[in-house]
Design a protein around this motif. Sequence first.
Motif: not given
Length: 140
Positions: A73-84
């Motif tokens: 879940e944290v990995r996905l959050q970090l990936l989401h931040d990148m897309f932002s």
Amino acid sequence: MSFKNLFQSYEHSRNLSHFAALVRIAAVDNELNEQEMARLDRFASKLGIHESEQKAVLKDPALYPINPPNSHEVRLQLLHDMFSIIFADNQIDEDEHHLLVRYATGLGFSDEQAEKYIKRSIQIYTGGLDFEDYQYLVEK
């Protein structure tokens, strides 16, 4: 050093490395525009990055290696931040895509997972969702 301090130190180190990765992605075109800087400022605040640390990271983000989390879940959050950050200018170019793949695998995703999540995220961020996906996300 207490366990609590050790954990906080590790978490701050991970946040610094994540912020550095965000900076590398934002600066892939060799410049940071206003929208990217605004998002980076918000992420620095969100991640607890002090102003002096932010300046050091902006000066040379390569000094901060990726520190992968154990949690999916944290990995996905970090990936989401990148897309932002990437979609601050409403587009993704080839260099950004290449860095995203490297970052996702650095976070601990397999090559196959990285490609899957990146492809799906691009569809989400560009509005390329089919109705079933849209319905799922809206009703979730």
